[in-house]
Design an enzyme around this catalytic site. Structure first.
Site, mmCIF file in Angstrom:
data_model
loop_
_atom_site.group_PDB
_atom_site.id
_atom_site.type_symbol
_atom_site.label_atom_id
_atom_site.label_comp_id
_atom_site.label_asym_id
_atom_site.label_seq_id
_atom_site.Cartn_x
_atom_site.Cartn_y
_atom_site.Cartn_z
ATOM 1 N N SER A 185 0.876 -1.140 0.104
ATOM 2 C CA SER A 185 -0.017 -0.129 0.052
ATOM 3 C C SER A 185 0.904 1.306 0.091
ATOM 4 O O SER A 185 0.419 2.332 -0.360
ATOM 5 C CB SER A 185 -1.135 -0.079 1.280
ATOM 6 O OG SER A 185 -0.140 -0.095 2.487
ATOM 7 N N HIS A 213 -5.209 -4.169 -1.988
ATOM 8 C CA HIS A 213 -4.883 -3.116 -3.075
ATOM 9 C C HIS A 213 -4.866 -3.663 -4.356
ATOM 10 O O HIS A 213 -4.522 -2.827 -5.216
ATOM 11 C CB HIS A 213 -3.672 -2.356 -2.556
ATOM 12 C CG HIS A 213 -3.718 -1.533 -1.319
ATOM 13 N ND1 HIS A 213 -4.221 -0.358 -1.324
ATOM 14 C CD2 HIS A 213 -3.465 -1.941 -0.152
ATOM 15 C CE1 HIS A 213 -4.131 0.054 -0.212
ATOM 16 N NE2 HIS A 213 -3.989 -0.727 0.727
ATOM 17 N N LYS A 244 -11.998 -0.833 -0.739
ATOM 18 C CA LYS A 244 -11.263 -0.105 -1.805
ATOM 19 C C LYS A 244 -11.852 -0.113 -3.087
ATOM 20 O O LYS A 244 -12.785 0.532 -3.315
ATOM 21 C CB LYS A 244 -9.753 -0.475 -1.753
ATOM 22 C CG LYS A 244 -9.035 -0.281 -0.478
ATOM 23 C CD LYS A 244 -7.545 -0.696 -0.281
ATOM 24 C CE LYS A 244 -7.208 -0.127 1.140
ATOM 25 N NZ LYS A 244 -7.801 -0.621 2.290
#
Lengths: 394, 83
Positions: A185, A213, A244
């Protein structure tokens, strides 16, 4: 009241920031306008630090699903799934996730952080060994602490170093749990996943990959780096988040273990926390369906990432990794990074300021997260704001 | 390897990381309390130790380490387990 001495170090950092007059960790978005725009301090601001990779937060279908669930099932579940019961939709989301990844089963957690805590502490305990990448997210470190396991770090993205440490375990290597992330990240760099799979297979160990991610970002179906590298079937547990690419809140783990249903009951962060609200579950189920088909969004995201990466490179900035949804500008010294961050905000661009010890290499970062929802004009405006910084560039 | 040998090698490793905060480092010197190593520098020291002694140091075991001597004992324990 007596001053808590444990807070001394944090208090010192807060006072240091107060002296400079900039608070990067207390930003308030007064009004959110779209996945990529907000009003901060009265200024229209481009949001380039949100992890909203596919721009799913304002998707009309997700909003409609959430609204319907809110009306029909209420605002919250008011308890944990084990003690207070699951709603049918919790299990349906788990089955959706298992089908999406082609794995036997899934467990939904209330946040991505808790997913790592819950899985690591259920899979390992005192006397067990967990091998973690040195640049692991705090949730992985905290999961190891909760587990009480022997926790050994290996050099970041270094499968040879992992193999060397596995050899030192002797016969115990087969019982070790190896944990890596798909995309890290802070810098946005990818793991050499095929190499890690080879090490796992050599020693007969268990491999858990956090795709927080990379889910929705990488792979044809958006399953993440494991899909892109063709090793999804070799990974024992994939952990991910809804916060996300799916534009919501929550976390999960999918796996092929026959013990998936036992694991949830051995997981304190699963058992002793409230379950996700019906609207969250409903919107996430819709987002997952859309994510799988969102090839166009992934292409747009990659194009935006390449545009930002190329623009910042051309300006002379040092970047953390090749073009990816996370584009990190290496700034070096903390105070310089703080002033740079403030300059960007005052010029209508919000990014994340990251400082040691949260960053690798003892370096401060200005971390941009790119969205498929950013327009090329917004990407150019982000580059222009970076380019207007009068200080040192690299 | 005896304890004093490990202590001597450890002092050599910690001296550049401590950047002269303490004039003379001994077995009883506190790693964070006297040398002032923050978490990042402690991790730098762990990596240097792991390379030097060809061992893996479990980070959970660091919670019990206060002094150079404590760390030397942990290194001996880790080396024994790795042998």
């Amino acid at each position: 009241m007596k001053e808590n001495s444990r807070l001394k170090a944090v208090r010192a950092v807060r006072e240091e920031l107060a002296a400079v007059g900039i608070d990067p960790f207390g930003v308030q978005i007064d009004r959110i306008v779209s996945p990529t725009e907000g009003i901060i301090d009265g200024r229209p601001t481009i949001l380039a630090g949100t992890n909203n990779y596919l721009g799913m937060t304002f998707d009309p279908d997700c909003i409609a699903s959430a609204r319907e669930a809110l009306e029909s099932a209420g605002t919250g579940t008011t308890g944990s799934r084990m003690a207070n019961g699951s709603y049918a939709s919790h299990r349906e989301l788990e089955l959706d996730l298992a089908r999406f990844y082609g794995k036997r089963d899934a467990i939904v957690f209330s946040t991505g952080y808790q997913a790592n805590l819950g899985m690591i502490s259920a899979l390992a305990g005192p006397g067990d060994t967990v091998m973690i990448d040195a640049d692991s997210h705090a949730s992985i470190y905290d999961g190891c602490t909760l587990a009480g396991a022997n926790t050994i770090r290996f050099r970041h993205n270094d499968a040879d170093d992992l193999a060397k440490r596995m050899r030192r375990l002797g016969d115990g290597a087969a019982d070790a749990l190896i944990i890596v992330e798909g995309v890290y990240s802070m810098l946005g760099d990818r793991a050499p996943l095929r190499d890690f799979v080879r090490v796992k297979q050599e020693f007969g160990a268990t491999l858990l990959v956090d795709e927080a991610h990379s889910m929705g970002v990488l792979g044809k179906k958006g399953q993440g780096l494991a899909e892109e590298d063709g090793v999804l079937a070799d990974i024992d547990y994939v952990v991910g988040t809804f916060s996300k690419s799916l534009g919501n809140t929550g976390g999960f783990c999918v796996g092929d273990s026959a013990d998936m249903d036992v694991l949830r009951y051995a997981s304190r962060p699963y058992v002793f926390t409230a379950s996700l609200a019906p609207a969250t579950i409903a919107a996430t189920r819709t987002a997952l369906r859309k994510l799988e088909a969102a090839t166009d969004l992934r292409l747009r995201l990659q194009a935006n990432a390449e545009r930002l990466h190329a623009g910042l490179s051309a300006l002379g900035f040092r970047l953390g990794a090749p073009a990816n949804a996370v584009v990190a500008v290496l700034v070096g010294e903390k105070l310089e990074a703080l002033r740079f961050w403030d300059h960007l905000l005052k010029n209508g661009v919000y990014v994340n300021l990251m400082v040691p010890p949260a960053t690798p290499g003892n370096e401060s970062l200005l971390r941009c997260s790119v969205s498929a929802a950013h327009t090329p004009e917004q990407i150019d405006a982000i580059c222009a704001a970076f380019g207007s910084w009068p200080g040192v560039k690299a | 390897m005896n304890h004093q040998d490990v202590v001597a090698q450890l002092i050599e490793l910690v001296t550049p990381i401590a950047e002269g905060r303490v004039a003379v480092i001994t077995e009883n010197t506190g790693i964070t309390s006297e040398l002032g190593l923050d978490s990042l520098r402690v991790m730098d020291l762990v990596v240097a130790v792991e390379d030097q002694f060809d061992i893996s140091v479990p980070i959970n075991a660091l919670a019990e380490v206060r002094t150079v001597g404590d760390f030397a004992s942990l290194i001996q324990k880790s080396a024994g387990e790795n042998a």
